[in-house]
Scaffold this motif. Structure first.
Motif, PDB file in Angstrom:
ATOM      1  N   GLY A  33       0.724  -1.319  -0.029  1.00  0.00           N
ATOM      2  CA  GLY A  33       0.001  -0.025  -0.104  1.00  0.00           C
ATOM      3  C   GLY A  33       0.803   1.170   0.033  1.00  0.00           C
ATOM      4  N   ARG A  34       2.088   1.026   0.118  1.00  0.00           N
ATOM      5  CA  ARG A  34       3.126   2.289   0.343  1.00  0.00           C
ATOM      6  C   ARG A  34       4.179   2.177  -0.758  1.00  0.00           C
ATOM      7  NH1 ARG A  34       4.328   3.627   6.260  1.00  0.00           N
ATOM      8  NH2 ARG A  34       5.849   5.441   5.341  1.00  0.00           N
ATOM      9  N   ALA A  35       3.944   1.461  -1.883  1.00  0.00           N
ATOM     10  CA  ALA A  35       4.956   1.336  -2.707  1.00  0.00           C
ATOM     11  C   ALA A  35       4.390   1.181  -4.203  1.00  0.00           C
ATOM     12  CB  ALA A  35       6.000   0.083  -2.340  1.00  0.00           C
ATOM     13  N   ASP A  36       5.433   1.684  -5.317  1.00  0.00           N
ATOM     14  CA  ASP A  36       4.932   1.373  -6.530  1.00  0.00           C
ATOM     15  C   ASP A  36       4.978  -0.134  -6.938  1.00  0.00           C
ATOM     16  OD1 ASP A  36       4.195   3.951  -6.684  1.00  0.00           O
ATOM     17  OD2 ASP A  36       6.366   4.533  -7.481  1.00  0.00           O
ATOM     18  N   ARG A  37       6.314  -0.706  -6.330  1.00  0.00           N
ATOM     19  CA  ARG A  37       6.709  -2.044  -6.562  1.00  0.00           C
ATOM     20  C   ARG A  37       7.339  -2.623  -5.351  1.00  0.00           C
ATOM     21  NH1 ARG A  37      11.579  -3.253 -10.972  1.00  0.00           N
ATOM     22  NH2 ARG A  37      11.702  -5.550 -10.773  1.00  0.00           N
ATOM     23  N   VAL A  38       6.728  -3.945  -5.057  1.00  0.00           N
ATOM     24  CA  VAL A  38       7.353  -4.692  -4.066  1.00  0.00           C
ATOM     25  C   VAL A  38       8.223  -6.003  -4.418  1.00  0.00           C
ATOM     26  CG1 VAL A  38       7.305  -5.648  -1.652  1.00  0.00           C
ATOM     27  CG2 VAL A  38       5.709  -3.576  -2.216  1.00  0.00           C
ATOM     28  N   GLN A  78       0.080 -16.345  -2.062  1.00  0.00           N
ATOM     29  CA  GLN A  78      -1.448 -16.294  -2.000  1.00  0.00           C
ATOM     30  C   GLN A  78      -1.893 -15.003  -1.032  1.00  0.00           C
ATOM     31  OE1 GLN A  78      -2.023 -19.957   0.435  1.00  0.00           O
ATOM     32  NE2 GLN A  78      -1.470 -21.242  -1.244  1.00  0.00           N
ATOM     33  N   ARG A  79      -1.143 -14.470  -0.166  1.00  0.00           N
ATOM     34  CA  ARG A  79      -1.295 -13.425   0.744  1.00  0.00           C
ATOM     35  C   ARG A  79      -1.331 -12.042  -0.100  1.00  0.00           C
ATOM     36  NH1 ARG A  79      -3.287  -9.721   2.567  1.00  0.00           N
ATOM     37  NH2 ARG A  79      -2.969  -8.849   4.724  1.00  0.00           N
ATOM     38  N   VAL A  80      -0.741 -11.977  -1.255  1.00  0.00           N
ATOM     39  CA  VAL A  80      -0.574 -10.791  -2.048  1.00  0.00           C
ATOM     40  C   VAL A  80      -1.483 -11.015  -3.586  1.00  0.00           C
ATOM     41  CG1 VAL A  80       1.516  -9.631  -0.919  1.00  0.00           C
ATOM     42  CG2 VAL A  80       1.580 -11.341  -3.186  1.00  0.00           C
ATOM     43  N   ASP A  81      -2.016 -12.101  -3.449  1.00  0.00           N
ATOM     44  CA  ASP A  81      -2.829 -12.575  -4.900  1.00  0.00           C
ATOM     45  C   ASP A  81      -3.617 -11.145  -5.159  1.00  0.00           C
ATOM     46  OD1 ASP A  81      -3.505 -13.982  -7.128  1.00  0.00           O
ATOM     47  OD2 ASP A  81      -5.469 -14.253  -5.936  1.00  0.00           O
ATOM     48  N   GLY A  82      -3.499 -10.775  -6.441  1.00  0.00           N
ATOM     49  CA  GLY A  82      -4.420  -9.597  -6.783  1.00  0.00           C
ATOM     50  C   GLY A  82      -3.635  -8.379  -7.031  1.00  0.00           C
ATOM     51  N   MET A  83      -2.362  -8.426  -6.366  1.00  0.00           N
ATOM     52  CA  MET A  83      -1.503  -7.275  -6.009  1.00  0.00           C
ATOM     53  C   MET A  83      -0.564  -7.171  -7.298  1.00  0.00           C
ATOM     54  SD  MET A  83      -0.987  -6.794  -1.956  1.00  0.00           S
ATOM     55  CE  MET A  83      -2.339  -6.955  -1.016  1.00  0.00           C
ATOM     56  N   HIS A 114       1.629  -5.308  -8.215  1.00  0.00           N
ATOM     57  CA  HIS A 114       2.958  -4.723  -8.516  1.00  0.00           C
ATOM     58  C   HIS A 114       3.880  -5.560  -7.329  1.00  0.00           C
ATOM     59  CE1 HIS A 114       0.383  -3.030  -5.081  1.00  0.00           C
ATOM     60  NE2 HIS A 114       1.433  -2.479  -4.809  1.00  0.00           N
ATOM     61  N   VAL A 115       3.535  -6.462  -6.902  1.00  0.00           N
ATOM     62  CA  VAL A 115       4.039  -7.406  -5.833  1.00  0.00           C
ATOM     63  C   VAL A 115       4.546  -8.822  -6.463  1.00  0.00           C
ATOM     64  CG1 VAL A 115       4.131  -8.151  -3.563  1.00  0.00           C
ATOM     65  CG2 VAL A 115       2.806  -6.089  -4.195  1.00  0.00           C
ATOM     66  N   THR A 116       5.751  -8.884  -6.265  1.00  0.00           N
ATOM     67  CA  THR A 116       6.457 -10.306  -6.745  1.00  0.00           C
ATOM     68  C   THR A 116       7.126 -11.016  -5.452  1.00  0.00           C
ATOM     69  OG1 THR A 116       8.553  -9.287  -7.521  1.00  0.00           O
ATOM     70  CG2 THR A 116       6.901  -9.529  -9.091  1.00  0.00           C
ATOM     71  N   VAL A 117       6.966 -12.174  -5.400  1.00  0.00           N
ATOM     72  CA  VAL A 117       7.543 -12.951  -4.306  1.00  0.00           C
ATOM     73  C   VAL A 117       8.241 -14.433  -4.966  1.00  0.00           C
ATOM     74  CG1 VAL A 117       7.194 -14.277  -2.145  1.00  0.00           C
ATOM     75  CG2 VAL A 117       5.423 -12.581  -2.845  1.00  0.00           C
ATOM     76  N   GLN A 118       9.417 -14.323  -4.640  1.00  0.00           N
ATOM     77  CA  GLN A 118      10.288 -15.614  -5.017  1.00  0.00           C
ATOM     78  C   GLN A 118      11.236 -16.206  -4.207  1.00  0.00           C
ATOM     79  OE1 GLN A 118      13.039 -14.334  -8.377  1.00  0.00           O
ATOM     80  NE2 GLN A 118      12.915 -12.297  -7.608  1.00  0.00           N
ATOM     81  N   CYS A 119      11.681 -17.391  -4.285  1.00  0.00           N
ATOM     82  CA  CYS A 119      12.572 -18.088  -3.651  1.00  0.00           C
ATOM     83  C   CYS A 119      13.985 -17.832  -3.916  1.00  0.00           C
ATOM     84  CB  CYS A 119      12.313 -19.528  -3.681  1.00  0.00           C
ATOM     85  SG  CYS A 119      12.825 -20.699  -2.330  1.00  0.00           S
ATOM     86  N   GLN A 120      14.423 -17.436  -2.510  1.00  0.00           N
ATOM     87  CA  GLN A 120      16.068 -16.904  -2.759  1.00  0.00           C
ATOM     88  C   GLN A 120      16.660 -17.358  -1.678  1.00  0.00           C
ATOM     89  OE1 GLN A 120      15.454 -12.746  -3.222  1.00  0.00           O
ATOM     90  NE2 GLN A 120      16.065 -12.746  -5.508  1.00  0.00           N
ATOM     91  N   GLN A 121      17.854 -17.703  -1.676  1.00  0.00           N
ATOM     92  CA  GLN A 121      18.837 -18.140  -0.487  1.00  0.00           C
ATOM     93  C   GLN A 121      19.858 -16.913  -0.575  1.00  0.00           C
ATOM     94  OE1 GLN A 121      18.106 -20.788   1.290  1.00  0.00           O
ATOM     95  NE2 GLN A 121      16.527 -21.258  -0.414  1.00  0.00           N
ATOM     96  N   LEU A 122      19.734 -16.307   0.601  1.00  0.00           N
ATOM     97  CA  LEU A 122      20.683 -15.154   1.034  1.00  0.00           C
ATOM     98  C   LEU A 122      21.729 -15.230   1.860  1.00  0.00           C
ATOM     99  CD1 LEU A 122      17.803 -12.447   1.179  1.00  0.00           C
ATOM    100  CD2 LEU A 122      19.030 -13.126  -0.733  1.00  0.00           C
TER     101      LEU A 122
END
Length: 197
Positions: free
Chosen positions: A59-64, A79-84, A86-94
């Motif tokens: 709600g506070r960003a152009d892209r997440v 699932q939580r951001v489904d329909g948003m 401008h939001v992407t979620v991926q698997c990463q090992q940091l």
């Protein structure tokens, strides 16, 4: 990724009760209130878990861009951001999979104490190097002992505070957690808005 994180999310879609616990909801609201800008162009949230903070940041960003090391957590966050859109979620090992992009807000929450000291320094450098010229960096970490902890919270935050390019603009300390906000811009919110010189 530690295998037990994957198991935690496979058996419970909210293993730390970030939706139900007042402690978690309050901490999330404090973090959001501590941000020095009302809106951001591109936010990066590593270790997003099931996506509760991710959804609030949307709600506070152009892209997440969000990520987690657990595929089960990634699915829940998606699932939580489904329909948003401008939001992407991926698997990463940091820190190794750090994205090759720049961000004007990076949030490292409840993550860095799982790292060795060399991995922490790599994380710090990646945060610094991918932060835009006006960017903001947030760290928020539990302070109390727990079995998986490799580094103390104060050591983690002090390591970031040692970066000369970063200016700490918020420091919030409680018995349970530390919340620190740094910016490349040393001016306060009031100064940025012309209220103060």
């Amino acid at each position: 990724m530690r295998p037990h994180f994957q198991q935690l999310y496979q058996h419970d879609d909210d293993p730390w009760q970030v939706r139900q616990r007042w402690y978690e909801r309050r901490k999330r609201e404090l973090l959001l209130a501590a941000l020095p800008a009302s809106r951001y162009r591109h936010v990066y949230e590593p270790a997003c878990g099931n996506g509760e903070l991710t959804a609030a940041l949307a709600g506070r960003a152009d892209r997440v861009s969000a990520s987690d090391g657990s595929p089960a957590a990634v699915r829940l966050a998606q699932q939580r951001v489904d329909g948003m859109a401008h939001v992407t979620v991926q698997c990463q090992q940091l820190p190794g999979d750090w994205p090759d992009q720049t961000f004007d807000l990076i949030i490292v929450s409840e993550l860095a104490y799982y790292f060795s000291e060399p991995a922490l320094l790599e994380l710090r450098d990646r945060c610094r190097d991918t932060l835009t010229i006006d960017g903001t960096l947030v760290l928020c970490h539990w302070r109390r002992p727990f079995p998986d902890r490799l580094l103390e919270t104060k050591f983690i935050h002090d390591s970031f505070d040692a970066c000369p390019e970063l200016h700490r603009v918020v420091h919030h300390a409680e018995a349970d957690f530390l919340l620190d906000v740094w910016s490349r811009n040393p001016r306060s919110v009031a100064q940025q808005e012309g209220i103060s010189t």
